[in-house]
Write a protein that holds these residues in place. Structure first.
Motif, PDB file in Angstrom:
ATOM      1  N   LYS A 191      14.933 -25.570  -1.137  1.00 53.07           N
ATOM      2  CA  LYS A 191      13.740 -26.043  -1.833  1.00 53.07           C
ATOM      3  C   LYS A 191      12.621 -26.411  -0.860  1.00 53.07           C
ATOM      4  N   LYS A 192      12.979 -26.941   0.290  1.00 54.63           N
ATOM      5  CA  LYS A 192      11.988 -27.472   1.232  1.00 54.63           C
ATOM      6  C   LYS A 192      11.152 -26.385   1.894  1.00 54.63           C
ATOM      7  N   THR A 193      11.790 -25.288   2.272  1.00 55.78           N
ATOM      8  CA  THR A 193      11.084 -24.253   3.046  1.00 55.78           C
ATOM      9  C   THR A 193      11.060 -22.911   2.319  1.00 55.78           C
ATOM     10  N   ARG A 194      11.229 -22.926   1.005  1.00 52.67           N
ATOM     11  CA  ARG A 194      11.277 -21.677   0.252  1.00 52.67           C
ATOM     12  C   ARG A 194       9.995 -20.850   0.404  1.00 52.67           C
ATOM     13  N   GLY A 195       8.846 -21.503   0.320  1.00 57.84           N
ATOM     14  CA  GLY A 195       7.577 -20.786   0.432  1.00 57.84           C
ATOM     15  C   GLY A 195       7.432 -20.071   1.760  1.00 57.84           C
ATOM     16  N   ALA A 196       7.814 -20.756   2.855  1.00 57.82           N
ATOM     17  CA  ALA A 196       7.707 -20.153   4.185  1.00 57.82           C
ATOM     18  C   ALA A 196       8.620 -18.946   4.312  1.00 57.82           C
ATOM     19  N   PHE A 197       9.831 -19.032   3.737  1.00 58.33           N
ATOM     20  CA  PHE A 197      10.767 -17.918   3.838  1.00 58.33           C
ATOM     21  C   PHE A 197      10.275 -16.701   3.058  1.00 58.33           C
ATOM     22  N   ILE A 198       9.767 -16.924   1.834  1.00 61.66           N
ATOM     23  CA  ILE A 198       9.260 -15.787   1.055  1.00 61.66           C
ATOM     24  C   ILE A 198       8.031 -15.199   1.748  1.00 61.66           C
ATOM     25  N   ALA A 199       7.162 -16.076   2.271  1.00 66.02           N
ATOM     26  CA  ALA A 199       5.975 -15.593   2.985  1.00 66.02           C
ATOM     27  C   ALA A 199       6.356 -14.829   4.244  1.00 66.02           C
ATOM     28  N   ALA A 254      -0.626 -13.201   0.380  1.00 66.96           N
ATOM     29  CA  ALA A 254       0.718 -13.758   0.531  1.00 66.96           C
ATOM     30  C   ALA A 254       1.144 -14.550  -0.697  1.00 66.96           C
ATOM     31  N   THR A 255       0.253 -15.404  -1.211  1.00 65.79           N
ATOM     32  CA  THR A 255       0.650 -16.296  -2.304  1.00 65.79           C
ATOM     33  C   THR A 255       0.889 -15.547  -3.609  1.00 65.79           C
ATOM     34  N   THR A 256       0.148 -14.451  -3.861  1.00 63.42           N
ATOM     35  CA  THR A 256       0.409 -13.689  -5.085  1.00 63.42           C
ATOM     36  C   THR A 256       1.793 -13.056  -5.056  1.00 63.42           C
ATOM     37  N   PHE A 257       2.341 -12.860  -3.874  1.00 59.25           N
ATOM     38  CA  PHE A 257       3.711 -12.352  -3.732  1.00 59.25           C
ATOM     39  C   PHE A 257       4.731 -13.468  -3.898  1.00 59.25           C
ATOM     40  N   VAL A 258       4.426 -14.657  -3.402  1.00 65.61           N
ATOM     41  CA  VAL A 258       5.372 -15.768  -3.393  1.00 65.61           C
ATOM     42  C   VAL A 258       5.553 -16.386  -4.777  1.00 65.61           C
ATOM     43  N   VAL A 259       4.442 -16.732  -5.431  1.00 67.61           N
ATOM     44  CA  VAL A 259       4.497 -17.555  -6.648  1.00 67.61           C
ATOM     45  C   VAL A 259       5.279 -16.917  -7.796  1.00 67.61           C
ATOM     46  N   PRO A 260       5.111 -15.612  -8.104  1.00 67.29           N
ATOM     47  CA  PRO A 260       5.883 -15.055  -9.233  1.00 67.29           C
ATOM     48  C   PRO A 260       7.395 -15.109  -9.025  1.00 67.29           C
ATOM     49  N   ALA A 261       7.835 -15.247  -7.787  1.00 65.26           N
ATOM     50  CA  ALA A 261       9.275 -15.336  -7.509  1.00 65.26           C
ATOM     51  C   ALA A 261       9.810 -16.747  -7.715  1.00 65.26           C
ATOM     52  N   GLU A 262       8.918 -17.702  -8.038  1.00 68.29           N
ATOM     53  CA  GLU A 262       9.338 -19.097  -8.128  1.00 68.29           C
ATOM     54  C   GLU A 262       9.203 -19.720  -9.518  1.00 68.29           C
ATOM     55  N   ILE A 263       8.299 -19.231 -10.343  1.00 64.77           N
ATOM     56  CA  ILE A 263       7.904 -20.004 -11.528  1.00 64.77           C
ATOM     57  C   ILE A 263       8.498 -19.501 -12.843  1.00 64.77           C
ATOM     58  N   PHE A 264       9.239 -18.401 -12.831  1.00 67.21           N
ATOM     59  CA  PHE A 264       9.787 -17.849 -14.066  1.00 67.21           C
ATOM     60  C   PHE A 264      11.305 -18.038 -14.121  1.00 67.21           C
ATOM     61  N   PRO A 265      11.902 -18.073 -15.327  1.00 71.85           N
ATOM     62  CA  PRO A 265      13.367 -18.225 -15.454  1.00 71.85           C
ATOM     63  C   PRO A 265      14.116 -17.100 -14.758  1.00 71.85           C
ATOM     64  N   ALA A 266      15.342 -17.384 -14.339  1.00 70.03           N
ATOM     65  CA  ALA A 266      16.122 -16.427 -13.551  1.00 70.03           C
ATOM     66  C   ALA A 266      16.297 -15.097 -14.269  1.00 70.03           C
ATOM     67  N   ARG A 267      16.527 -15.134 -15.593  1.00 68.92           N
ATOM     68  CA  ARG A 267      16.804 -13.883 -16.309  1.00 68.92           C
ATOM     69  C   ARG A 267      15.553 -13.025 -16.489  1.00 68.92           C
ATOM     70  N   PHE A 268      14.364 -13.597 -16.223  1.00 68.15           N
ATOM     71  CA  PHE A 268      13.110 -12.840 -16.303  1.00 68.15           C
ATOM     72  C   PHE A 268      12.413 -12.721 -14.938  1.00 68.15           C
ATOM     73  N   ARG A 269      12.981 -13.346 -13.913  1.00 68.66           N
ATOM     74  CA  ARG A 269      12.249 -13.523 -12.649  1.00 68.66           C
ATOM     75  C   ARG A 269      11.863 -12.191 -12.013  1.00 68.66           C
ATOM     76  N   SER A 270      12.806 -11.299 -11.905  1.00 76.12           N
ATOM     77  CA  SER A 270      12.530 -10.001 -11.284  1.00 76.12           C
ATOM     78  C   SER A 270      11.564  -9.181 -12.136  1.00 76.12           C
ATOM     79  N   THR A 271      11.759  -9.235 -13.473  1.00 80.32           N
ATOM     80  CA  THR A 271      10.867  -8.494 -14.376  1.00 80.32           C
ATOM     81  C   THR A 271       9.444  -9.010 -14.275  1.00 80.32           C
TER      82      THR A 271
END
Length: 503
Positions: free
Chosen positions: A158-166, A384-401
């Protein structure tokens, strides 16, 4: 009231940074390295293709690709990417992240090689073969976007998730840089003289536990990854009020504005970003930083274009990515995206309004510096942020979609930018346009249009929530308890934490 989180997911959220995090960055990031190399190297190759296949004997200027061929070669991979993002994003939520990610990598490898071996007896057949394989290359690249982002977000703490996705996304910068360096080496050599990483990752725990409903397997997999003992827990029944479908009324209430925010900002960003990247050579030629084509041979022209683009990548594009990696978990996604769009707007207008001033020989360096800053703040900003945020804010069963839909919206913007700028940037005087092109609105007015596009990005950023420092389940509302009335309590959930009020 929030229910207790599965132990395996909590272990991932609080895990210290370990070697497996960097392994995941490398595995997911190498896909993005390849993506960028394949998508952006074509900008340097098109000049060479025009000289080789469309040279007219006795003509004063070297051969260039006809408008329709140039548009097809530049844009067909983006069309494939758009389709791939939608298809593989959906497939990743159905079959799992790992298996589908492997499919996309194999498709990219095969089609990259096939693109380089394009053949034919006539220029038309060569271009047709190239476009065919570049479409399917783009299709594979499209799958890499949602899957690599989702894999990294679900493995990260949780602490460094943004940095890792970026950091995964930042590999795109190295891909752009590698394309330029390779072109410089090859062109310089011709002008003068005539173990891959193993893919070993289990399925993400969030897919296994929350989508595949196998908490025991998730605990077993993550015990090996984290190298700690995680007790397997019985699978919990999902609250019925949390079992809404994609695009249902409940989904639109909770995440509709979020999806609008991620799709619109990525769409607007890619109009500007891909316009600037794919047509750097034309902008540099327009201000005189690269000499006229008729004054150079084909190899020298490729060398000069590659040198200019590599300089921009080295001094602005790549540093921008890593500034995001360094600061995204400190100042947050929202602030970085807003700042990036703001400075892109300012610098684009600074180039466009006094454009005639920048065309004078003594002022060209100033133009290049400001132009480079737009790339810096694109990457230390919305790219960078448009790539990061969609991977974080949606439920797991819809996240990839949902990530795939957002990324596909971005590629739609890239297509608009690639095809639109190709024609818009042509000189207003039909006698000064490139061969086969109709008059356009000129580079100055095209830059003004991009400035307006970036300003719209500022406005739509206010639809995107801040996810910094919160778990994926907190952001998506998947940890909410079902009340006695059969509804899910929305205490402190992401869909009640928007950055703008909802009417």
């Amino acid at each position: 009231m929030a229910k207790e989180q599965l132990q395996v997911l909590n272990a991932l959220d609080v895990a210290k940074t370990q070697w497996y995090h960097f392994t995941a960055i490398i595995i997911a990031g190498m896909g993005f390295f390849t993506d960028a190399y394949d998508l952006f190297c074509i900008a340097m190759v098109t000049k060479l293709l025009g000289r080789i296949y469309y040279h007219v004997e006795g003509a004063e200027k070297p051969g260039t690709l006809p408008p329709n061929v140039s548009a097809a070669v530049n844009g067909v991979a983006l069309c494939g990417t758009l389709a791939g993002q939608r298809f593989f994003g959906w497939l990743g939520d159905k079959m799992g992240r790992k298996r589908v990610y492997g499919m996309t990598l194999m498709l990219m490898v095969i089609c990259s090689i096939a693109s380089g071996l394009s053949y034919g007896h006539t220029p038309k057949t060569v271009m047709s073969t190239l476009c065919f394989f570049r479409f399917w290359l783009g299709f594979g690249i499209g799958g890499d976007y949602p899957l690599s982002a989702t894999i990294m977000s679900e493995y990260a703490n949780k602490k460094t998730r943004g940095a890792f996705i970026a950091a995964v996304f930042a590999m795109q910068g190295f891909g752009i840089l590698a394309g330029g360096i390779f072109a410089i080496i090859c062109s310089a050599a011709f002008n003068a003289n005539f173990d891959a990483p193993t893919y070993k990752m289990p399925e993400t725990a969030r897919y296994t536990a929350l989508v595949a409903k196998n908490a025991r397997q998730a605990a077993s997999d993550m015990s090996k990854v984290l190298q700690v003992e995680i007790e397997a827990e019985p699978q919990r029944a999902e609250p019925t009020a949390n079992a809404f479908a994609m695009f249902s009324k409940e989904f639109m209430h909770r995440h509709g504005l979020h999806l609008l925010g991620t799709t619109s900002t990525w769409f607007l960003l890619d109009i500007a970003f891909y316009s600037q990247n794919l047509f750097q050579k034309d902008i540099f030629s327009a201000i005189g930083w690269i000499p006229p084509a008729e004054t150079m041979n084909a190899i020298e022209e490729v060398y000069r274009i590659a040198r200019a683009q590599t300089l921009i990548a080295l001094c602005s594009t790549v540093p921008g990515y890593w500034f995001t990696v360094a600061f995204i978990d400190r100042i947050g996604r929202f602030a970085i995206q807003l700042m990036g769009f703001f400075f892109m707007t300012v610098f684009m207008f600074a180039l466009a309004i006094p454009y005639d001033h920048w065309t004078h020989k003594d002022n060209r360096i100033g133009f290049v510096v400001i132009y480079a800053l737009t790339f810096f703040f694109a990457n230390f900003g919305p790219n960078a942020t448009t790539f990061v945020v969609p991977a974080e804010i949606f439920p797991a069963r819809f996240r990839s979609t949902c990530h795939g839909i957002s990324a596909a919206s971005g590629k739609l913007g890239a297509i608009v930018g690639a095809f639109g700028f190709l024609y818009l940037a042509q000189n207003k005087d039909k006698n000064k346009t490139d061969a086969g092109y109709p008059p356009g609105i000129g580079v100055k007015n095209s830059l003004l249009v991009l400035g307006v596009v970036n300003f719209l990005g500022i406005l739509f950023t206010f639809l995107v929530p801040e996810s910094n420092g919160r778990s994926l389940e907190e952001m998506s509302g998947e940890n909410e308890e079902e009340s006695e009335t059969g509804t899910v309590e929305l205490e402190q959930s992401s869909y009640n934490n928007r950055t703008v009020p909802v009417v």
